[in-house]
Enzyme design. Structure first.
Site, short mmCIF file in Angstrom:
data_model
loop_
_atom_site.label_atom_id
_atom_site.label_comp_id
_atom_site.label_asym_id
_atom_site.label_seq_id
_atom_site.Cartn_x
_atom_site.Cartn_y
_atom_site.Cartn_z
N ASP A 140 -32.06 49.44 57.49
CA ASP A 140 -31.51 48.36 58.31
C ASP A 140 -30.52 47.50 57.54
OD1 ASP A 140 -33.21 49.38 60.18
OD2 ASP A 140 -33.99 47.45 60.83
N CYS A 166 -39.72 52.15 55.16
CA CYS A 166 -38.86 51.09 55.66
C CYS A 166 -38.89 50.96 57.18
CB CYS A 166 -37.44 51.29 55.17
SG CYS A 166 -37.30 51.03 53.37
N ASP A 167 -38.68 49.76 57.61
CA ASP A 167 -38.44 49.27 58.96
C ASP A 167 -38.98 50.16 60.09
OD1 ASP A 167 -37.48 47.23 57.55
OD2 ASP A 167 -35.44 47.33 58.28
N LYS A 168 -38.14 50.91 60.79
CA LYS A 168 -38.57 51.61 62.00
C LYS A 168 -39.31 52.89 61.70
CE LYS A 168 -36.44 48.23 63.50
NZ LYS A 168 -36.09 47.82 62.12
N CYS A 225 -37.45 46.37 50.48
CA CYS A 225 -36.96 45.07 49.98
C CYS A 225 -38.12 44.11 49.72
CB CYS A 225 -35.96 44.47 50.95
SG CYS A 225 -34.48 45.48 51.12
N GLU A 240 -30.68 44.30 64.80
CA GLU A 240 -31.05 43.11 64.04
C GLU A 240 -29.79 42.31 63.72
OE1 GLU A 240 -35.00 44.47 61.52
OE2 GLU A 240 -33.10 44.18 60.49
N SER A 277 -33.81 40.30 61.60
CA SER A 277 -34.44 40.95 60.46
C SER A 277 -35.73 40.23 60.11
CB SER A 277 -33.49 40.90 59.27
OG SER A 277 -34.18 41.13 58.06
#
Length: 558
Positions: A78, A119-121, A192, A447, A473
């Protein structure tokens, strides 16, 4: 074994022949076959090392008598996709990941699955797939990035890279300083280093019961992460033997535990999209008001980046790990009877996991008595502008922004809003309103970290609110209110806001309202016309036709 339907009996001679063409032996094919779902790629810093994790997982499976077979998924970073058309594809990828795993796990009827996201999704997409396929499964994420340091100050991607853009535009940083921060703020591989979406979801996976203790917090570069991966590979064999499936673990109690930990940590607002989507796949009823109910009784124990403490300092995921990780957080919550200790996990009941947990740093994980607040980090707001709800990370909002009225500054895209912010056209007291960025309108509900980071970087986070039918985010801080539903593209009231209107926000009272009367609202509604789709072909167009509201997790129509 589930895999027998593709490997056992005289009629499966051609199937075994194809496996032997790959190099598998008769002995390997007699064992339980474990699918290793690896989201490694060379474009995500949180995934660049996942082949090493996968090797450790496969070692664990082999040690425990299984046969691992690895296959990949797609993945989007992202941070790299942010601020351009790439971000429209991020949330879309969640559904494609779930579908892709379902296809592979049923085309090849594995006996168990080990999921390697980070990560994310990718994390929620895999959790959705695990619930849907419902064969014994376990998760081992890639782990968090270490915090960065420049001139004695700690940084991460948000407090470093993104907020530095606003600081530079405001004349607070030189060319040399912004380059120094750029080079230092992301020092290692891993997700992150703050409590952004990726790490929030990895911690939730652990609290939900689908990952071993440490899954959410052990840094990516620690050898302990490799040992955990080997243990996950071994543990999947036990789950297969005992026939423990995701449906046995992802129960209503487990989801309540996950939300409780989420709000205690002050996690990402994106969990308000992902938890309902995972619950839907698991057949667990979920309503947004549940988040307010749980947040209302759960103390906020942690201030992890992007949230800042009163003195401006920040804690990072490695600090949470050093303090005892998710088991220590859950133990603090259990003292107040806020955790279902009888809930199952891939490692046994919660009570066994937290029994020996210890809070090693009460400055990082506060006790309930000394919590930052007696309410959790997330709040769901309702009102005439958001009849189906909106979300804000209240733990990252400055006290003076908890209740605010301001003048609407309306933009129909993230780019236009960002241009106005960096052009110093947004003034204290304004409410930035970004519309047509929802699941359908975006399409893809990208985002919008850039405008919120710019507001913070320019020192306006205690004076300016930002509301949108899009999303933020996990690194967003300040009075950023997203997921406003229904979205503008569906004729939602947020699309009726006009430049100069007054918007009233009261986070403590869970309300957000456009200060016009019902007659004026009805008049504007009658005059509204749905705009043409921004994109009329490809996967984004198909997504816009199939996706539901953010209030339901932006899942596909059923």
């Amino acid at each position: 074994m589930r895999s027998d339907i593709m490997k056992k009996g005289i009629e499966r001679t051609p199937h075994r022949a194809l496996f032997k063409a790959i190099g598998y032996t008769d002995e390997q094919l007699k064992r339980p076959i474990i699918g290793v779902v690896n989201s490694f790629n060379e474009v995500i810093p949180g995934h660049i090392h996942l082949n090493t994790i996968a090797r450790a997982v496969k070692d664990g499976i082999l040690m425990a008598g299984g046969t691992p077979m690895e296959f990949p998924t797609i993945g989007v970073c992202d941070g790299i996709a942010m601020g351009h058309i790439g971000m429209k594809y991020s949330l879309v990828s969640r559904e494609l990941i779930a579908d892709g795993v379902e296809i592979m796990a049923n085309a090849y009827p594995f006996d168990g699955l080990v999921f390697i996201p980070n990560c994310d999704k990718i994390v929620p997409g895999m959790l959705m797939a695990a619930a849907r396929v419902n064969v014994p499964s376990i998760f081992i994420s890639g782990g968090a990035m270490l915090k960065g340091s420049y001139h004695g100050k700690n940084y991460d991607l948000i407090s470093g890279g993104f907020e530095a853009v606003g600081e530079y535009a405001n004349g607070k940083l030189s060319d040399k300083e912004i380059q120094g921060i750029e080079n230092a703020c992301c020092p290692t591989c891993g997700s992150c280093s703050g409590m952004y979406t990726a790490n929030t979801m990895n911690c939730i996976t652990e609290a939900l019961g689908m990952g071993l203790p440490g899954n959410g917090t052990i840094p990516a570069v620690y050898s302990e992460r490799l040992r955990l991966a080997k243990n996950a590979g071994m543990q999947i064999m036990q789950l297969v033997k005992d026939d423990v499936k995701p449906s046995d673990i992802m129960t209503p109690k487990a989801f309540e535990n996950a939300i409780t930990v989420d709000v205690a940590l002050g996690g990402s607002t994106n969990t308000v999209l992902h938890i309902p989507a995972i619950a839907s796949e698991a057949g667990v009823k979920f309503e947004l008001k549940t988040i307010n109910e749980i947040s209302g009784r759960t103390p906020n124990l942690c201030k992890l980046s992007p949230a800042r403490r009163a003195d401006g300092s920040q804690h990072f995921i490695q600090d949470l790990n050093d303090a005892g990780g998710i088991p220590a957080v859950m133990k603090e919550l259990a003292k107040k009877k806020l955790i279902h200790e009888d809930a199952k996990t891939v490692a046994g009941p919660v009570k066994e996991i937290i029994k020996n947990a210890e809070n090693l740093n009460t400055d990082v994980i506060r006790t309930a008595e000394n919590a930052y607040s007696q309410q959790g980090g997330l709040a769901i707001l309702f009102g005439n502008i958001a009849p189906e709800g909106a979300v804000v990370k209240q733990s990252a909002v400055a006290p003076e922004m908890m209740k605010r009225e301001g003048r609407a500054r309306v933009f129909t895209s993230e780019e236009d809003a960002q241009k106005a912010i960096l052009g110093k056209k947004i003034k204290p007291g304004d409410v930035v309103v970004i519309i047509y960025e929802g699941p359908k309108g975006g399409p893809g509900m990208r985002e919008m970290l850039a405008p919120t980071a710019a507001i913070a970087g320019m020192g306006l986070d205690k004076d300016v609110a930002l509301i949108t039918d899009g999303r933020f985010s996990g690194g967003t801080r300040g009075a950023a209110i997203g997921h406003i539903s229904p979205e503008a593209m569906e004729g939602g009231p947020i699309g009726l806001v006009r430049e100069g209107d007054t918007i009233a926000i009261d986070i403590k009272e869970r309300s957000i309202n456009l200060k016009i009367d019902d007659a004026e609202m009805a008049k504007r509604k009658s005059e509204w016309k749905q705009p043409e789709p921004k994109i009329k072909s490809g996967v984004l167009y198909r997504y816009s036709q199939m996706v539901t509201s953010a209030s339901t997790g932006a899942i596909f129509k059923k």
